[in-house]
Design an enzyme around this catalytic site. Sequence first.
Site, short mmCIF file in Angstrom:
data_model
loop_
_atom_site.label_atom_id
_atom_site.label_comp_id
_atom_site.label_asym_id
_atom_site.label_seq_id
_atom_site.Cartn_x
_atom_site.Cartn_y
_atom_site.Cartn_z
N THR A 48 0.83 -1.20 0.00
CA THR A 48 0.00 0.00 0.00
C THR A 48 0.86 1.25 0.00
O THR A 48 0.62 2.19 -0.76
CB THR A 48 -0.91 0.01 1.25
OG1 THR A 48 -1.68 -1.18 1.27
CG2 THR A 48 -1.83 1.22 1.24
N TYR A 111 -13.35 -4.30 -2.22
CA TYR A 111 -14.50 -3.95 -3.04
C TYR A 111 -15.48 -5.11 -3.17
O TYR A 111 -16.57 -5.06 -2.62
CB TYR A 111 -14.13 -3.41 -4.42
CG TYR A 111 -15.34 -2.86 -5.15
CD1 TYR A 111 -15.94 -1.70 -4.71
CD2 TYR A 111 -15.91 -3.54 -6.22
CE1 TYR A 111 -17.09 -1.21 -5.32
CE2 TYR A 111 -17.05 -3.06 -6.84
CZ TYR A 111 -17.64 -1.90 -6.39
OH TYR A 111 -18.77 -1.43 -7.00
N TYR A 137 -2.57 -10.00 4.88
CA TYR A 137 -2.62 -8.60 5.27
C TYR A 137 -4.07 -8.23 5.55
O TYR A 137 -4.89 -8.20 4.64
CB TYR A 137 -2.02 -7.73 4.16
CG TYR A 137 -2.02 -6.24 4.42
CD1 TYR A 137 -2.18 -5.71 5.70
CD2 TYR A 137 -1.84 -5.35 3.37
CE1 TYR A 137 -2.16 -4.35 5.93
CE2 TYR A 137 -1.82 -3.97 3.59
CZ TYR A 137 -1.99 -3.48 4.87
OH TYR A 137 -1.98 -2.13 5.09
N ARG A 142 -9.38 -0.34 4.83
CA ARG A 142 -9.21 -0.14 3.39
C ARG A 142 -10.03 -1.13 2.56
O ARG A 142 -10.43 -0.79 1.44
CB ARG A 142 -7.73 -0.27 3.01
CG ARG A 142 -6.87 0.91 3.40
CD ARG A 142 -5.43 0.74 2.91
NE ARG A 142 -4.61 1.88 3.24
CZ ARG A 142 -4.39 2.92 2.43
NH1 ARG A 142 -4.96 2.96 1.25
NH2 ARG A 142 -3.62 3.91 2.81
N LYS A 165 0.01 -9.72 8.62
CA LYS A 165 0.19 -8.32 8.98
C LYS A 165 -1.17 -7.84 9.46
O LYS A 165 -2.11 -7.70 8.67
CB LYS A 165 0.67 -7.50 7.78
CG LYS A 165 0.75 -5.99 8.05
CD LYS A 165 1.06 -5.22 6.77
CE LYS A 165 1.06 -3.72 7.03
NZ LYS A 165 1.31 -2.94 5.79
N ILE A 207 5.37 -4.42 10.32
CA ILE A 207 5.56 -3.97 8.94
C ILE A 207 5.22 -2.49 8.95
O ILE A 207 4.07 -2.10 9.16
CB ILE A 207 4.71 -4.78 7.95
CG1 ILE A 207 5.23 -6.23 7.93
CG2 ILE A 207 4.77 -4.17 6.56
CD1 ILE A 207 4.48 -7.16 7.00
#
Length: 298
Positions: A48, A111, A137, A142, A165, A207
């Site tokens: 990202t 999405y 992740y 997000r 993560k 991270i």
Amino acid sequence: MKHTVFTGVGTALITPFNHRGEVAWDELEKLVELQISGGVDAIIACGTTGEAATMNTEEHLKVTAFIIEKVKGRVPVIAGTGSNDTCFCVDLSLKAKELGADGLLLVTPYYNKTSQKGLIESFNYIADCVEMPCILYNVPSRTGCNIQPATYKELSKNPYIVATKEANGDTASVARTIALCGDDLDVYSGEDSQALAIMALGGKGVISVFSNAMPSEMHQLTEAMLKSDLDTARELSNRYIDLMDGFFMDVNPIPIKEALWQMGLISTNFCRMPLTTMPVEKQAALRELLKKHEVIKD
């Protein structure tokens, strides 16, 4: 016990661009060397923070290959290859494996999202196809998709799913995941400000966005936690918590690129649209934070 890709701090490396929006390769090489000399334990390419969402496949792989080449095996390089298209993710991941990546960072589908059953099926499918260390992740802010502890437990049965993560902001959930999975799943904090807390629960590191600007400091914090030196780790976390927060005063990676630009480490604070530069008042506020920590001078 599974293969641990790294312990300590892995930097989610930015991708520097010039004013035309092209990758600034000379600056990217300098940033890699800054991270290595700062003592980081891994580098994450095209995550990202690296603005992978605005890269086409060719560019994505070219940046990943460049970072792998410049690191020269000194620390593991983890390639961000996650996608909301599982088949595309497999294809990109296999190409990253061919380039020599040491592991993959696989974000949850965004999405279209999915169910917990879908997460289990898709992540297992990817891992079985690539046959290399996979770090999941989880960043529901997000993606709108959150991995539940029981789902982690099921996924941890896969020999290639070695870590996650975790950036869901819920330390109680992280504690449950660690308790359920034990040595079958390493956990890294996905938020700098929670690195100490998650490592105290048994996490293996962070991270990090913060380490783009402060690699040595974040390495010291995580190293102290790994050595059970809580006093040192707490002092470092408390000292830099305002700067960690400052690097998220706008959408990541806008503030960290602004900081690196103000520090003279990159030639422009350019982010690809739809991201843009911070308003002038936020730029000024970040500058004051950097001055407070003597990262820059008047």
